[in-house]
Design a protein around this motif. Structure first.
Motif, PDB file in Angstrom:
ATOM      1  N   UNK A   1      30.498  33.384 -56.205  1.00 34.83           N
ATOM      2  CA  UNK A   1      29.623  34.467 -56.257  1.00 34.83           C
ATOM      3  C   UNK A   1      30.061  35.505 -55.352  1.00 34.83           C
ATOM      4  N   UNK A   2      31.423  35.375 -54.943  1.00 31.92           N
ATOM      5  CA  UNK A   2      31.615  36.335 -54.511  1.00 31.92           C
ATOM      6  C   UNK A   2      32.846  37.062 -54.911  1.00 31.92           C
ATOM      7  N   UNK A   3      33.588  36.031 -55.491  1.00 29.78           N
ATOM      8  CA  UNK A   3      34.311  37.323 -57.171  1.00 29.78           C
ATOM      9  C   UNK A   3      33.449  37.657 -58.088  1.00 29.78           C
ATOM     10  N   UNK A   4      32.708  37.145 -58.594  1.00 24.76           N
ATOM     11  CA  UNK A   4      31.893  37.998 -59.694  1.00 24.76           C
ATOM     12  C   UNK A   4      31.344  39.474 -59.218  1.00 24.76           C
ATOM     13  N   UNK A   5      31.273  39.059 -57.568  1.00 25.73           N
ATOM     14  CA  UNK A   5      30.865  39.915 -56.886  1.00 25.73           C
ATOM     15  C   UNK A   5      31.325  41.144 -57.136  1.00 25.73           C
ATOM     16  N   UNK A   6      32.661  40.717 -56.686  1.00 21.39           N
ATOM     17  CA  UNK A   6      33.536  42.112 -56.666  1.00 21.39           C
ATOM     18  C   UNK A   6      34.230  42.443 -58.020  1.00 21.39           C
TER      19      UNK A   6
END
Lengths: 375, 357, 255, 102
Positions: A4-9
């Protein structure tokens, strides 16, 4: 969480992203952990650097997300039970300070102010002002939601079955919901990473490491900081002077942690065990965690335990993340192996991997986290 | 680990009708049995039942619930069963240990076989005001009245016209409360007519096809607003107590924790552990019985308990195959009898769907 | 009353003394009346759900069936008294004490008072509890109508009619964590695919009671909101302990 | 208000236990030794056992068997004691958590 964090960035940079999730948001390690953002427990060097960078990102994330992630820069305590531990902690504090962290060593009487009613057996502690806590589920949800708002598709209950590589380049991901054409694939599959690696004939050496936690009834604020015992660091970073004294505790990888969440519950940890993919809680660990916690905070014995849980953390051979690319397969990236640091390191991992995917380089050196450090 | 560990042949969790019958059957064939129950009294829900039971004589019909419990307890003690009260089983680990929170502290029991006979828990419905003091489960009202001798209120409204709602209404009347009505959302009364007759002859009005809209009150319940689903009329009952008898669901958390497959059967109260005709729950040495295996009646619970006790005794080698088969056949016949008639057929079909699945 | 005996025959026989009247109309599993009848006047047979077959010709009016019937659906009628009234023996187990000589309300099957009757005698139903068999004299025309006797008759009044349409209001679902239905639905609308996931994020069922109290309701709510069958929605993962337990005890402390 | 049943039609006399005094929010109250605190309060018409932490709503016993935890009160200084499962003792102090104005 890492996904989720990677997708967010990534989508902050305008990338088109799809998340393939075998179960549901935070159904792996991030759904069964505490919310420590602990800096003073990180290994000196690149691990600590990564954590510090990550910690600095949280206030902005908290601001940016619509979901309240219950971020609280509450500070963290690490307690020493004997002179030997205190010596080790003192030495570490010096080094952490030199590295720029706000750390001080507390005498038992100083400690009483930060942690009233702590056991008389505690010989001292280090206090790190930069340590914080967050709600890991809410953080995952918040980032996933924000990402979705920016156009990310999340396929839940969808399993990856194969990754098609032609001419040394990732082309396609076959899933239970059909095939997805993509020239870039990020493996943020936590304990499932080994399985994903096999699909492209790369050995990603991740094994599940079980961590068990007890949850107490909700109470008014009793803990103002996240708290850990020196053995927690010992079992985490394999520091000889900080290992648990007895054999059983060593076998469980027992280390004391305590955190009071925004809802008032106290989470008490934890263990580090290798039990395959068994995510059950065990009588041995429940008993050991309870006994151990009372040794640090005697008053806690009167609280009701309402639940226990166990999470499987993705553990690499040295306990540090595996970040970066693989040799020979273009378009395949790894963001895994965070062990118990997934929440703490999520922000920086997401940012760095997004840089790597989009720009081919990163603003921090991730070479120390290369897959090839093990060979 | 500093928790004591104890070994036993059969551990029965729950000293209600199912658990006690399981214990008796197994103990009589020579199996050492420990029964664990969180309450201070054995008998499960029986000890708060002051009415006479239906069923056949074998199940103590004609006796009051607490009398049936006393008889079963006496039978257990005669058979040498170790009944431990005030002992909550707080965990059933996949490796097979039970964790018990008993009077002397927490300890572990590692049995060869376990019968899970933990009963059912009350369901509830939610509406604005349902959290007001004075609103409680019908079972809670029953405990309050029949065990502690305290009325839940002077003017009581009952939600639900199943057997529980009807029986509790009657018991409240018996203890001196006024029951201002029984509201039931469905269009008929699902409880036995004899139970219905008893409350009707006390002058309690029944309101089928009525749904609770809200509960009102400042610091506790004062009134309940109810809507007639057909006529559209809305009425207000002044009441200081509302007892909810809207069904029960199997309480089989321990089975789920142990790893049993949970299936959903509306007719049996909701999620329950899958099991076969011998009451085996699909894992070596794990049996279920009574309401925990699907909500039915006390008499059914007793027979299922016997079935599980026989199966456990047989599998531990304490009962010969032929003898076990004969006894099981007798229990099966009685269960089939109990599940006959307009009230039993749906439950029978739901049970069969498990056995065949 | 086909199987429960011919009413005309019962009526006639009652002239000679007490005789049982069975008001048992429903096929439910029940047979203690059969066992208790020493004269074999009541037979249920092999199938416990069958209605009892009653032969008033064999009844001697002992009243044991009245005392045992769980449904309180049997009473005795005695028309032998010379003044032409009916003497009924009924089970009684209400809070208000009744004794011989009391004037009591005679109620019909709907609880409506027919009028007053006079208690002739009371007897304990059995040795094990405090319930009574009450024998009461009533006018003959009530003989087949009376279903109960009472000292006190409930006076509850009619419910009040409420005017105006009742708006559907929001309310709590999870009492411990104080999560409302609309909040839970908002989470459900985020597309979680199991009750476990819903719990993780919304905190329904994560409070002190751990969902033991609300789970069945949450399953219904979530399956409706997410258009999924209940088995698909699933149940909360069960983790020890299933009852709250003091940490000290888990740590091995006694007491 | 007195909601005690006293003599029960089937069970007979129900008021067992020695008469003792407990203090509910400081107010003395007669109770029967050994009965659950929640029952003793109910007998006197006290239905509210706590006020919910977020919304401040009154709550009372709902299940009477220790599951719902709505009857949790502060007993002799210890918070979150399930009063439906805890027997009355003479001199016990029972406080209503979250009572408005405190």
């Amino acid at each position: 969480m890492i996904g989720a964090a990677t997708a967010y960035y990534l989508c902050k940079e305008g990338a088109e992203v799809m998340i393939v999730e075998a179960e549901d948001l935070a159904s792996g390690a991030s759904g069964a952990c505490d919310g420590f953002i602990s800096l003073q427990t990180k290994q000196l060097g690149s691990h600590l650097d990564l954590a510090r960078e990550s910690a600095q990102l949280f206030p902005a994330i908290a601001e940016d997300l619509e979901v309240d992630i219950e971020y609280n820069r509450c500070g963290g305590l690490m307690l020493a039970r004997n002179a030997e531990q205190l010596k080790e902690i003192r030495a570490r504090a010096k080094k952490l300070k030199a590295a720029g962290l706000q750390v001080e060593v507390l005498t038992p009487s100083d400690l009483k102010e930060r942690l009233p009613d702590v056991s008389k057996d505690i010989k001292g502690a280090s206090y790190c002002e930069d340590d914080a806590q967050v709600n890991p589920y809410k953080l995952t949800l918040g980032m996933a939601q924000k990402a979705q708002e920016m156009g990310v598709t999340i396929l839940k209950g969808c399993k990856v079955e194969n990754i098609v590589v032609t001419n040394n380049r990732v082309r396609e991901v076959n899933t239970t919901a059909g095939s997805i054409h993509s020239r870039r694939v990020i493996c943020a599959a936590g304990t499932g990473s080994n399985q994903i690696g096999k699909m492209i004939i790369v050995d990603i050496p991740i094994m599940p490491q079980r961590g068990q936690i007890l949850v107490t009834e909700a109470r008014e604020r009793l803990l103002d900081a996240i708290v850990s015992g020196a053995e927690y660091l010992g079992t985490k970073a394999n520091i000889a002077g900080l290992m648990p004294a007895d054999e059983e505790a060593s076998k469980l990888g027992l280390g004391f942690t305590a955190e009071q969440t925004a809802s008032g519950n106290i989470l008490l940890g934890s263990t580090r065990e290798f039990a395959g993919f068994d995510d059950g809680t065990t009588p041995e660990a429940i008993n050991a965690i309870a006994k151990n916690a009372i040794g640090f905070l005697p008053w806690i014995k009167d609280l009701d335990v309402i639940r226990s849980f166990a999470g499987l953390r993705p553990y690499s051979p040295d306990g540090l993340p595996i970040l970066g690319t693989v040799k020979g397969v273009k378009g395949f990236f790894m963001a895994t192996g965070h062990a118990g640091d997934g929440i703490c390191l999520a922000a920086i991992t997401g940012r760095l991997i997004s840089e790597l995917v989009l720009d081919g380089e990163t603003s921090m050196d991730i070479e120390p986290f290369s897959l090839y450090r093990f060979k | 680990m500093n928790l004591p560990l104890e070994h036993t042949a059969l551990a029965v969790v729950g000293a209600g009708p199912a658990g006690l019958c399981a214990a008796v059957e197994a103990a009589r064939s020579g199996v050492p049995v420990v029964v664990l129950d969180e309450n201070e009294r054995a008998g499960g829900q029986l000890f708060k039942q002051v009415h006479r039971f239906f069923g056949s004589r074998r199940h103590g019909a004609g006796k009051r619930g607490y009398e049936i419990a006393d008889d079963l307890i006496a039978e257990c003690l005669r058979a040498g069963v170790d009944i431990r009260l005030g002992s909550s089983v707080i965990a059933f680990f996949p490796e097979g240990e039970l964790m018990v929170d008993g009077p002397g502290g927490v300890y572990l029991v590692r049995p060869q076989a376990v019968v899970i006979a933990t009963g059912a828990s009350e369901k509830t419905i939610a509406f604005p005001g349902w959290t007001l003091p004075g609103i409680m489960g019908a079972g809670a009202a029953q405990t309050l009245v029949n065990v502690h001798g305290v009325l839940p209120g002077k003017r009581v409204l009952i939600a639900g016209a199943g057997n529980v709602g009807l029986i509790v209404s009657y018991q409240l009347l018996q203890a001196g409360a006024d029951v201002v009505g029984i509201v039931e959302a469905s269009h008929g009364v699902s409880g036995y007519e004899v139970h219905l007759d008893r409350v009707r002859r006390e002058g309690v009005p029944i309101y089928p096809g009525h749904r609770i809209i809200s509960a009102r009150g400042r610091d506790g319940l004062e009134a309940v607003v109810v809507k007639d689903l057909r006529g559209g009329r809305t009425v207000l009952f002044e009441a200081d107590s509302l007892c909810m008898a809207v069904g029960m669901s199997p309480m089989a958390e321990l089975a789920a924790m142990r790893g049993c497959r949970m299936v959903f059967r509306e007719e049996l109260g909701g999620f329950l552990p899958w099991h076969d005709e011998k009451m085996r729950a699909g894992l070596q040495g794990v049996y279920v019985a009574g309401d925990a295996a699907g909500v039915e009646e006390a008499s059914v619970a007793m027979e299922e308990g016997r079935m599980s006790g026989i199966s456990a005794a047989e599998e531990m080698g304490s009962m010969k195959k032929r003898q076990a088969a004969a006894r099981r056949a007798a229990v099966s016949r009685r269960l089939a009898d109990l599940r006959r008639g307009p009230y039993g057929e749906a439950r029978m079909a739901a049970k069969c769907s498990l056995y065949c699945a | 009353m086909g199987e429960s005996g011919d009413i005309d025959e019962i009526w006639r026989r009652a002239e000679g003394g007490a005789v049982a009247i069975l008001d048992c109309r429903e096929e439910i599993p029940c047979d203690p009346c059969e066992a208790v009848c020493a004269r074999g006047a009541i037979v249920v047979g092999k199938n416990v759900c069958d209605l009892p077959r009653y032969d008033p010709g064999l009844c001697n009016g002992c009243g044991r069936c009245v005392a045992i019937c769980p449904g309180m659906a049997i009473y005795l009628l005695d028309r032998s008294s010379r003044d032409g009234g009916a003497r009924l023996t009924l089970p009684y187990e209400m809070k208000e004490e009744i004794k011989a000589g009391d004037e009591v309300w005679a109620l019909d099957e709907d609880g409506s008072p027919l009028g007053k009757g006079k208690v002739v005698k009371t007897a304990k139903m059995n040795k094990r509890d405090h319930s009574l068999l009450v024998t009461v004299d009533v006018p003959e025309e009530w003989a087949l109508k009376v279903r109960g006797v009472r000292i006190r008759v409930m006076s509850i009044g009619e419910p009040l009619e409420v005017r105006g349409c009742q708006r559907e209001e929001d309310h709590l679902l999870c009492r411990c964590e104080e999560i409302s239905r609309s909040q839970a639905r908002e989470y459900a609308a985020m597309g979680f695919n199991s009750l476990r996931a819903l719990r993780r994020f919304s905190r329904v069922g994560l409070g002190y009671c751990q969902g033991r109290f609300c789970q069945a309701m949450l399953v219904d709510e979530f399956s409706t909101a997410a258009f999924r069958d209940r088995e698909g929605v699933g149940v909360f993962k069960v983790r020890p302990p299933v009852r709250p337990v003091k940490l000290g005890r888990l740590g091995g402390e006694n007491g | 208000m007195d909601l005690r049943v006293g003599r029960h039609a089937v069970l007979g006399e129900m008021e067992g236990g020695k008469l003792v005094t407990i203090y509910v929010d400081g107010v003395p109250l007669k109770a029967r030794e050994g009965e659950p605190i929640a029952a003793a309060l109910y007998a006197h018409g006290i239905r509210t056992t706590r006020y919910s932490p977020r919304l401040g709503e009154p709550r009372g016993p709902f299940c009477m068997i220790g599951r719902c935890t709505e009857c949790a009160m502060t007993v002799d200084g210890e918070p979150n004691v399930r009063t439906c499962m805890t027997a009355v003792r003479d001199g016990m102090r029972v406080d209503t958590p979250g009572r408005p104005g405190e």
